[in-house]
Design a protein around this motif. Structure first.
Motif, PDB file in Angstrom:
ATOM      1  N   ASP A 162       0.827  -1.210   0.000  1.00 19.93           N
ATOM      2  CA  ASP A 162       0.000   0.000   0.000  1.00 19.93           C
ATOM      3  C   ASP A 162       0.863   1.261   0.000  1.00 19.93           C
ATOM      4  N   ARG A 163       1.945   1.237   0.781  1.00 23.46           N
ATOM      5  CA  ARG A 163       2.840   2.396   0.827  1.00 23.46           C
ATOM      6  C   ARG A 163       3.427   2.682  -0.554  1.00 23.46           C
ATOM      7  N   ALA A 166       1.030   4.024  -3.229  1.00 19.47           N
ATOM      8  CA  ALA A 166       0.645   5.427  -3.060  1.00 19.47           C
ATOM      9  C   ALA A 166       1.676   6.396  -3.631  1.00 19.47           C
ATOM     10  N   GLU A 167       2.851   5.891  -3.985  1.00 18.99           N
ATOM     11  CA  GLU A 167       3.909   6.734  -4.540  1.00 18.99           C
ATOM     12  C   GLU A 167       3.771   6.799  -6.057  1.00 18.99           C
TER      13      GLU A 167
END
Length: 395
Positions: A162-163, A166-167
């Motif tokens: 998820d991290r 998101a980028e």
């Protein structure tokens, strides 16, 4: 034979990874075992052979670029404070300058951070685990290993995905690197990209390289040439464990696809006068369970060795001069404390560590030779630099 706790942990990690990612067609670790010469353009001088790579994870420019971003990305840690670079800094030839490394929770590793220079040529990885032969699998140890905790991502794979998702940068890089997986972000694609980038970290442009392989007679001093003769002579025995292309034991590449990996006991410890090493650092004996393997570790490459202090598997020797003293004595003497012992008398010590005597000039020449293995261009090569900082500078 009793299986060590570390070997059991490693087996479980590999099993869990293969099981969890069996559905990821084309990206599972089961496809990385067959090693073949890479078709990637590493930008190597003509005298340097091409490294091998897993047939199931061919190196591509898109994959390397993704791996470079991931290598420097602190999102790949429990609390966003560490990245692979935290223990492998380009300025230090991809080491960290510490005796042993510290993980994201403050837990320390038992061993010194090895240089990643030319890691793509290494037949085995780490100081003392003969089971770790692929960068794709080795990456799992710092990412999700629990003993010790390094980056601390065990049981947090979904959170990491998820991290990264998101980028915005990764929305382009993952599809470009893994079109066969439709750009899926997963632990499988992460480690494959990291491995691809690490295989490109090649250091072969030291002054000694220019002198020995490219015919530049002015690249080194007379002291370096005298030190070379000492290093490769029988008086010191250095070349038996640090030889070939990368001053290591064994390297694999397009012209050498097989080779036995040797591990060595240098008489660094002899705690009980029977060859014992500290209990948390006994070498490959931890894996093999064989008493005769006590204290046997892999010989690291000596390229850029002037930058990779402190030395030995546990970082317990501070300087190159101290390392020379250790080998000159034929083993280290520790006079007091829990590790006290006379390493020279270690019955398991390698026969290549008999001891020797150097004059002051010879010692200076040997150090000059070792310093000539430093590749200064490697330390600032933008291909291996932090892309996040490069992006900031362009703004």
């Amino acid at each position: 034979m009793r299986k060590s706790s570390f070997a059991l942990l490693f087996s479980l990690i590999v099993f869990a990874f293969n099981l969890a990612h069996a559905q990821d067609e084309g990206v599972g670790l089961a496809q990385i075992d067959e090693m073949v010469p890479s078709q990637y353009d590493f930008g190597l001088p003509g005298w340097v052979p091409v490294p091998l790579e897993p047939e199931g994870n061919p190196t591509t420019a898109a994959k390397v670029e993704l791996g470079r971003y991931l290598f420097f990305d602190k999102r790949l840690s429990l609390d966003g404070t560490m990245s692979c670079e935290s223990c492998h800094s380009q300025a230090l030839a991809f080491t960290d300058g510490r005796a042993v490394s510290r993980g994201v929770t403050g837990e320390v590793t038992p061993r010194n951070s090895m240089s990643l220079a030319n890691v793509g040529y290494a037949p085995v990885l780490t100081w003392g685990n003969p089971l770790l032969r692929h960068l794709e699998r080795q990456a799992l140890v710092p990412l999700i290993g629990k003993s010790p905790v390094e980056l601390g991502l065990a049981d947090r794979e979904a959170e990491v995905v998820d991290r990264l998702a998101a980028e915005p940068v990764y929305r382009q890089l993952f599809p470009a690197a893994f079109p066969e997986a439709k750009g899926k972000i997963s632990l499988a694609t992460i480690v494959r990209a990291l491995a691809a980038f690490q295989r490109t970290i090649v250091s072969v442009r030291s002054p000694y390289d220019r002198y020995r392989y490219e015919g530049d007679v002015d690249a080194v001093s007379d002291a370096v040439i005298r030190g070379e003769a000492l290093f490769f002579g029988e008086k010191l025995e250095c070349h038996h464990c640090h030889n070939g292309l990368h001053f290591a034991d064994t390297v694999l590449h397009e012209r050498n696809r097989t080779g036995e990996v040797a591990y060595h006991n240098t008489g660094l410890y002899n705690i009980d006068s029977k060859g014992a090493y500290p209990a948390n650092n006994i070498g490959i004996a931890e894996i093999t369970g064989r008493p005769e393997d006590m204290g046997r570790f892999r010989a690291p490459s000596l390229r850029n060795v002037a930058l990779t202090a402190p030395y030995m598997h546990d970082g317990s020797i501070a300087t190159l001069g101290d390392v020379i003293d250790h080998y000159a004595a034929g083993g280290r003497t520790i006079k007091s404390g829990p590790n006290a012992g006379i390493g020279k008398n270690n019955p398991l010590k390698s026969s290549f560590v008999p001891g020797f005597t150097l004059t002051r000039e010879e010692r200076a020449d040997l150090i000059a030779f070792l310093n000539a293995l430093t590749d200064t261009s490697f330390l600032i090569d933008p291909r291996f630099a932090n892309p996040w900082l490069q992006k900031e500078k362009k703004k």
